[in-house]
Design an enzyme around this catalytic site. Structure first.
Site, PDB file in Angstrom:
ATOM      1  CG  HIS A 124      -8.074  -1.695   5.247  1.00  0.00           C
ATOM      2  ND1 HIS A 124      -7.837  -1.245   3.506  1.00  0.00           N
ATOM      3  CD2 HIS A 124      -6.608  -1.696   5.775  1.00  0.00           C
ATOM      4  CE1 HIS A 124      -6.785  -0.984   3.531  1.00  0.00           C
ATOM      5  NE2 HIS A 124      -5.861  -1.224   4.420  1.00  0.00           N
ATOM      6  CD  GLU A 171      -2.819  -1.126   2.144  1.00  0.00           C
ATOM      7  OE1 GLU A 171      -3.968  -0.505   1.809  1.00  0.00           O
ATOM      8  OE2 GLU A 171      -2.978  -0.806   3.537  1.00  0.00           O
ATOM      9  CG  HIS A 174      -5.124  -2.327   9.683  1.00  0.00           C
ATOM     10  ND1 HIS A 174      -4.381  -4.338   8.746  1.00  0.00           N
ATOM     11  CD2 HIS A 174      -5.250  -1.910   8.713  1.00  0.00           C
ATOM     12  CE1 HIS A 174      -4.154  -3.574   7.846  1.00  0.00           C
ATOM     13  NE2 HIS A 174      -4.622  -2.572   7.336  1.00  0.00           N
ATOM     14  CG  HIS A 184      -2.623   1.936   6.924  1.00  0.00           C
ATOM     15  ND1 HIS A 184      -3.758   2.203   6.766  1.00  0.00           N
ATOM     16  CD2 HIS A 184      -2.318   0.823   5.536  1.00  0.00           C
ATOM     17  CE1 HIS A 184      -4.626   1.216   5.945  1.00  0.00           C
ATOM     18  NE2 HIS A 184      -3.871   0.235   5.886  1.00  0.00           N
TER      19      HIS A 184
END
Length: 238
Positions: free
Chosen positions: A170, A83, A104, A102
């Site tokens: 996500h 990603e 989760h 980023h």
């Protein structure tokens, strides 16, 4: 320590903070830092991958916005995140952003799937988080792997000019003018999501902080909100 070496360590520390706080306690997630217009440091996956909790400066590699090695001998056995476009498209389109996170966080994913928006439900408990929530935390409604510029562009469009966007089913993408700020934004959103889930689970009703109370919340400055908070996070690392 050279500037680049210190920046690598900062990104590695940020990964460890996210893991210690439960936002990225497995091997998924990454942090990046813009170092030049077309270069960034990003947490990559190494040959002995163990997860974010054990990130070292060696795992933080210098790459171009296209994912190519940013210097001779860079990358080697390390691979950029699938990603990476999630980071690079933000950096391409948001000159105000220096760092991208980023992660989760399970509570953030669960709260969003339960239909709970990130709202300013607390006051002095978390003043930066309350102000962030009051201005809005948008949602990218696709539960996809943001693996190319097309999908990353959709995510960036959903984010707009906000510092954080939720990714349905996500996780989240958080940004900041520094690595510290990007991580602390993510921690605030996770904290609010956990509180909202707890309130609803206890049978309570979520109520936003009254406008007059929101207006009373002072800005204690980056020295307290960022520097002191970051030292605290580092001190808590195992």
């Amino acid at each position: 320590m050279s500037t680049l070496a210190a920046q690598r360590q900062l990104v590695a520390d940020a990964c460890r903070v996210l893991a210690a706080r439960g936002l990225a306690d497995g091997y998924l997630g990454h942090v990046s830092l813009r170092v030049e217009d077309d270069l960034l440091l990003v947490r990559c996956r190494g040959p002995q991958e163990r997860g974010l909790r054990w990130t070292t400066a060696e795992d933080v590699q210098l790459v171009t916005l296209d994912g190519e090695p940013g210097a001779e001998g860079e990358l080697g056995e390390w691979t950029v995140p699938n990603e990476l476009p999630l980071h690079t498209e933000v950096l391409r389109t948001r000159p105000d952003v220096a760092a991208v996170v980023h992660a989760h966080p399970p509570a953030v994913v669960a709260a969003d799937l339960a239909g709970l928006a990130v709202r300013p439900v607390v006051g002095a408990f978390d003043m930066p988080g309350t102000k962030l929530a009051a201005a809005g935390v948008p949602v990218y409604p696709r539960g996809v792997l943001v693996r190319d510029r097309r999908l990353a562009g959709e995510m960036v469009a959903a984010m707009g000019d906000r510092p954080v966007v939720l990714l349905r089913g996500h996780g989240l993408t958080s940004t900041g003018r520094s690595v510290e700020e990007a991580v602390l934004h993510a921690l605030s959103v996770d904290r609010l999501a956990r509180l909202e889930l707890a309130v609803v689970s206890a049978g309570g009703t979520l109520v936003d902080l009254p406008a007059e109370d929101l207006a009373e919340l002072p800005d204690l400055g980056s020295g307290f909100n960022h520097a002191t908070a970051w030292r605290h996070e580092l001190a808590n690392l195992p």
